[in-house]
Design a protein around this motif. Structure first.
Motif, PDB file in Angstrom:
ATOM      1  N   CYS A 414       0.559  -1.685   0.069  1.00  0.00           N
ATOM      2  CA  CYS A 414       0.090   0.124  -0.288  1.00  0.00           C
ATOM      3  C   CYS A 414       1.037   1.219  -0.022  1.00  0.00           C
ATOM      4  CB  CYS A 414      -0.943   0.064   1.023  1.00  0.00           C
ATOM      5  SG  CYS A 414      -0.272   0.284   2.734  1.00  0.00           S
ATOM      6  N   ASN A 415       0.003   2.693  -0.371  1.00  0.00           N
ATOM      7  CA  ASN A 415       1.250   3.779   0.032  1.00  0.00           C
ATOM      8  C   ASN A 415       1.106   4.413   1.737  1.00  0.00           C
ATOM      9  OD1 ASN A 415       2.138   5.864  -1.189  1.00  0.00           O
ATOM     10  ND2 ASN A 415       1.569   5.728  -3.052  1.00  0.00           N
ATOM     11  N   VAL A 416       1.862   5.115   1.102  1.00  0.00           N
ATOM     12  CA  VAL A 416       1.530   5.464   3.191  1.00  0.00           C
ATOM     13  C   VAL A 416       0.086   7.013   3.104  1.00  0.00           C
ATOM     14  CG1 VAL A 416       2.698   7.391   4.295  1.00  0.00           C
ATOM     15  CG2 VAL A 416       3.956   6.581   2.882  1.00  0.00           C
ATOM     16  N   SER A 417      -0.246   6.737   4.590  1.00  0.00           N
ATOM     17  CA  SER A 417      -1.578   6.729   4.560  1.00  0.00           C
ATOM     18  C   SER A 417      -1.847   6.716   6.301  1.00  0.00           C
ATOM     19  CB  SER A 417      -2.636   6.404   3.476  1.00  0.00           C
ATOM     20  OG  SER A 417      -3.406   5.167   4.146  1.00  0.00           O
ATOM     21  N   SER A 418      -3.378   7.131   6.523  1.00  0.00           N
ATOM     22  CA  SER A 418      -3.231   6.982   8.396  1.00  0.00           C
ATOM     23  C   SER A 418      -4.531   7.504   8.436  1.00  0.00           C
ATOM     24  CB  SER A 418      -2.355   8.250   9.051  1.00  0.00           C
ATOM     25  OG  SER A 418      -3.037   9.489   8.419  1.00  0.00           O
ATOM     26  N   ASN A 419      -4.715   6.540   9.283  1.00  0.00           N
ATOM     27  CA  ASN A 419      -6.768   6.696   9.944  1.00  0.00           C
ATOM     28  C   ASN A 419      -6.517   6.111  11.309  1.00  0.00           C
ATOM     29  OD1 ASN A 419      -9.253   6.381  10.257  1.00  0.00           O
ATOM     30  ND2 ASN A 419      -9.468   3.678   9.583  1.00  0.00           N
ATOM     31  N   GLY A 420      -6.696   7.490  12.148  1.00  0.00           N
ATOM     32  CA  GLY A 420      -6.239   7.840  13.652  1.00  0.00           C
ATOM     33  C   GLY A 420      -5.467   7.780  14.220  1.00  0.00           C
ATOM     34  N   ARG A 421      -4.897   6.743  14.510  1.00  0.00           N
ATOM     35  CA  ARG A 421      -3.752   6.248  15.248  1.00  0.00           C
ATOM     36  C   ARG A 421      -2.275   5.251  14.621  1.00  0.00           C
ATOM     37  NH1 ARG A 421      -3.804   6.167  21.393  1.00  0.00           N
ATOM     38  NH2 ARG A 421      -6.055   5.072  21.307  1.00  0.00           N
ATOM     39  N   ILE A 422      -3.587   4.610  13.171  1.00  0.00           N
ATOM     40  CA  ILE A 422      -2.811   3.711  12.701  1.00  0.00           C
ATOM     41  C   ILE A 422      -2.171   4.670  11.113  1.00  0.00           C
ATOM     42  CG2 ILE A 422      -3.242   1.646  11.247  1.00  0.00           C
ATOM     43  CD1 ILE A 422      -5.970   0.793  13.182  1.00  0.00           C
ATOM     44  N   GLN A 423      -0.968   3.794  11.396  1.00  0.00           N
ATOM     45  CA  GLN A 423      -0.165   4.315  10.096  1.00  0.00           C
ATOM     46  C   GLN A 423       0.066   3.261   8.695  1.00  0.00           C
ATOM     47  OE1 GLN A 423       1.103   7.675  10.105  1.00  0.00           O
ATOM     48  NE2 GLN A 423       1.166   7.056   7.369  1.00  0.00           N
ATOM     49  N   TYR A 424      -0.566   3.579   8.348  1.00  0.00           N
ATOM     50  CA  TYR A 424      -0.409   2.599   6.771  1.00  0.00           C
ATOM     51  C   TYR A 424       0.887   2.775   6.065  1.00  0.00           C
ATOM     52  CZ  TYR A 424      -5.091   0.888   7.790  1.00  0.00           C
ATOM     53  OH  TYR A 424      -6.010   1.089   8.207  1.00  0.00           O
ATOM     54  N   LEU A 425       2.206   2.367   6.265  1.00  0.00           N
ATOM     55  CA  LEU A 425       2.937   2.253   4.850  1.00  0.00           C
ATOM     56  C   LEU A 425       2.863   1.071   4.339  1.00  0.00           C
ATOM     57  CD1 LEU A 425       5.702   2.544   8.610  1.00  0.00           C
ATOM     58  CD2 LEU A 425       4.911   4.651   6.904  1.00  0.00           C
ATOM     59  N   PRO A 426       4.252   1.360   2.933  1.00  0.00           N
ATOM     60  CA  PRO A 426       4.644   0.519   2.456  1.00  0.00           C
ATOM     61  C   PRO A 426       5.439  -0.715   2.982  1.00  0.00           C
ATOM     62  CG  PRO A 426       5.147   2.548   0.722  1.00  0.00           C
ATOM     63  CD  PRO A 426       4.151   2.924   2.864  1.00  0.00           C
ATOM     64  N   ILE A 427       5.717  -1.604   2.653  1.00  0.00           N
ATOM     65  CA  ILE A 427       6.210  -2.722   3.392  1.00  0.00           C
ATOM     66  C   ILE A 427       7.921  -3.264   3.287  1.00  0.00           C
ATOM     67  CG2 ILE A 427       6.434  -4.962   1.567  1.00  0.00           C
ATOM     68  CD1 ILE A 427       5.456  -6.733   4.488  1.00  0.00           C
ATOM     69  N   TYR A 428       8.142  -2.298   2.254  1.00  0.00           N
ATOM     70  CA  TYR A 428       9.831  -2.005   1.895  1.00  0.00           C
ATOM     71  C   TYR A 428      10.229  -1.013   3.179  1.00  0.00           C
ATOM     72  CZ  TYR A 428       7.421   1.713  -1.376  1.00  0.00           C
ATOM     73  OH  TYR A 428       7.070   2.819  -1.685  1.00  0.00           O
ATOM     74  N   MET A 429       9.611  -0.069   3.489  1.00  0.00           N
ATOM     75  CA  MET A 429       9.786   0.617   4.225  1.00  0.00           C
ATOM     76  C   MET A 429       9.834   0.506   5.762  1.00  0.00           C
ATOM     77  SD  MET A 429       7.384   4.784   3.996  1.00  0.00           S
ATOM     78  CE  MET A 429       7.555   5.288   2.281  1.00  0.00           C
ATOM     79  N   ILE A 430      10.082  -0.761   5.880  1.00  0.00           N
ATOM     80  CA  ILE A 430      10.356  -1.230   7.085  1.00  0.00           C
ATOM     81  C   ILE A 430      12.035  -0.946   7.290  1.00  0.00           C
ATOM     82  CG2 ILE A 430      11.181  -3.389   5.995  1.00  0.00           C
ATOM     83  CD1 ILE A 430      10.081  -3.087   9.909  1.00  0.00           C
TER      84      ILE A 430
END
Length: 447
Positions: A414-430
């Motif tokens: 997925c691309n970078v986004s957020s929903n409240g206190r949950i952050q969505y990150l592309p898996i490669y950003m580990i």
């Protein structure tokens, strides 16, 4: 292809700034010996490599040393290399063959004529006194397979692109689609090639996955040979059985290793040393269950409940077979890739020095990984499919005031986004997650 390793700078800094001995440890085939040789050549210093398997007579020299002059005569004689006081670096490889080397190093470092760098296989197993090594005389460097960022050097992704991506990670802003698609393509390649240096070099030079699989199978055979070094015959078989079962256990929904899958009625307490052996040898990564996702996680750890991952995700996909590798590269949605994605994340977190846990509750569900970050528990959810926004366990845990979880991260395609206190990150950003240990500054004590 000459691969740049992050550990290179650590060895160079040791040589330039530290008089202690340096012990480089890690599983077989992660590139320890090659890197040490490369750095010593790069430094243009005088150095001598003594391999205790190839030159077992060196063990008797080290055992009988009563003075450094004795060691100079003995090692110079068997190697044909003149040792120069104040100049020569002694690189002792396969040091596990001389188990007292860790204690003898205090005398050698104190004497000060030479610099010492040690390496070998199964050091966590063979050097039983390693954890009580003389403080102030030996530094320890852990090496792992190439992490994802190191793997990217075989691509055309340059430093400017990596800087751009890291800024997106910091600012929590979306990555442009073309860059994101390329990074996900490289991450899928990492899943099938892994981070073993020989496999990465072969893939960079030939793009031939058959060659990669051949190298992986040779490494797996070497690991199985190491398992036979265990003293008890029954334990030799158990170690092999446990290792062989890891890929199947990672295919299950909760990834947890079930001891009774080995043999009905088998108890954990009869197997505990086997799991520890695999971890200490560096060929497996353990992630342990906690009774609550609260600080400190170590206190809540339940060692009888755990997940086991392979040290390298490329070895895992090779065990699953070429068809699985093809499905990964083709983004085939029919593949259950959850365990593969989790293995890659476990590997990354391990290389960054994180101790990883997971949490499972009948009421709230399961959190894939828990780490300690910036004084809080940080849950990481790993998603391999399109439904990455569905994570009820993460939602419930964040809502629970008792847990005091400030935020959660979902790593997915997925691309970078957020929903409240949950952050969505592309898996490669580990690759941009830093294990920054907090420091506490205390006022000076006045007597």
């Amino acid at each position: 292809m000459e691969l740049h390793r992050k550990s290179r700078e650590t060895i160079i800094n040791w040589y330039k700034e530290d008089k202690n001995a340096l012990l480089v440890r890690g599983a077989r085939q992660v590139g320890k010996t090659h890197l040490i040789r490369s750095v010593l050549n790069e430094l243009h210093c005088d150095w001598l490599e003594i391999n205790l398997i190839e030159k077992p007579e060196a063990i008797s020299v080290l055992e009988s040393v009563k003075s450094v002059d004795d060691m100079i005569i003995g090692l110079s004689t068997i190697s044909g290399h003149t040792l120069k006081k104040g100049e020569t670096v002694l690189f002792i490889d396969e040091v596990q063959k001389y188990k007292d080397m860790v204690t003898k190093i205090k005398f050698l470092v104190d004497e000060g004529s030479f610099r010492y760098i040690l390496s070998g296989s199964l050091l966590g197993i063979e050097l039983t006194n390693l954890e009580s090594a003389p403080v102030g005389y030996m530094n320890i460097l852990d090496m792992y397979p190439l992490d994802f960022e190191e793997f990217l050097q075989i691509s055309n992704i340059d430093e400017d692109t990596l800087s751009y991506l890291e800024q997106n990670f910091i600012d929590k802003t979306a990555v442009m689609d073309a860059v994101h698609d390329k990074m996900m393509e490289m991450f899928r390649r990492y899943l099938v090639v892994g981070g073993m240096p020989a496999a990465v070099s072969a893939f960079a030079e030939t793009s031939d996955l058959n060659k990669v699989v051949e190298i992986h199978n040779n490494i797996l055979s070497l690991y199985k040979m190491d398992f036979t070094q265990y003293e008890e015959n029954e334990k030799k078989l158990l170690i092999t059985q446990v290792y062989d079962l890891i890929p199947a256990e990672l295919q299950k929904q909760n990834r947890r290793f079930i001891v009774t899958d080995l043999k009905k009625g088998l108890r954990f307490d009869r197997m505990e040393n086997t799991f520890l052996w695999l971890e200490k040898s560096g060929v497996a990564i353990g992630t342990y269950n906690v009774s609550a996702p609260c600080l400190p996680l170590l206190i809540n750890e339940k060692q009888s409940l755990f997940k086991l991952f392979l040290a390298d995700v490329g070895l895992l996909t090779t065990i699953y077979g070429m068809h699985t590798k093809a499905m990964i590269l083709q983004k085939d949605n029919k593949l259950n890739a959850g365990g593969i994605y989790e293995n890659a994340i476990a590997q990354e977190l391990k290389s960054k020095g994180y101790k990883t846990y997971y949490y499972n509750s009948n009421k709230n569900g399961e959190l894939d990984f828990l780490i300690e970050s910036n004084g809080h528990v940080l849950p990481l959810e790993i998603k391999s499919g399109k439904k990455y926004t569905i994570h009820s366990a993460l939602n419930k845990s964040i809502e629970c005031e008792e847990y005091d979880i400030q935020e959660g991260i979902v790593l997915a395609d997925c691309n970078v986004s957020s929903n409240g206190r949950i952050q969505y990150l592309p898996i490669y950003m580990i690759m941009f997650m830093k294990n920054d240990t907090e420091t506490i500054n205390l006022d000076p004590v006045v007597f």
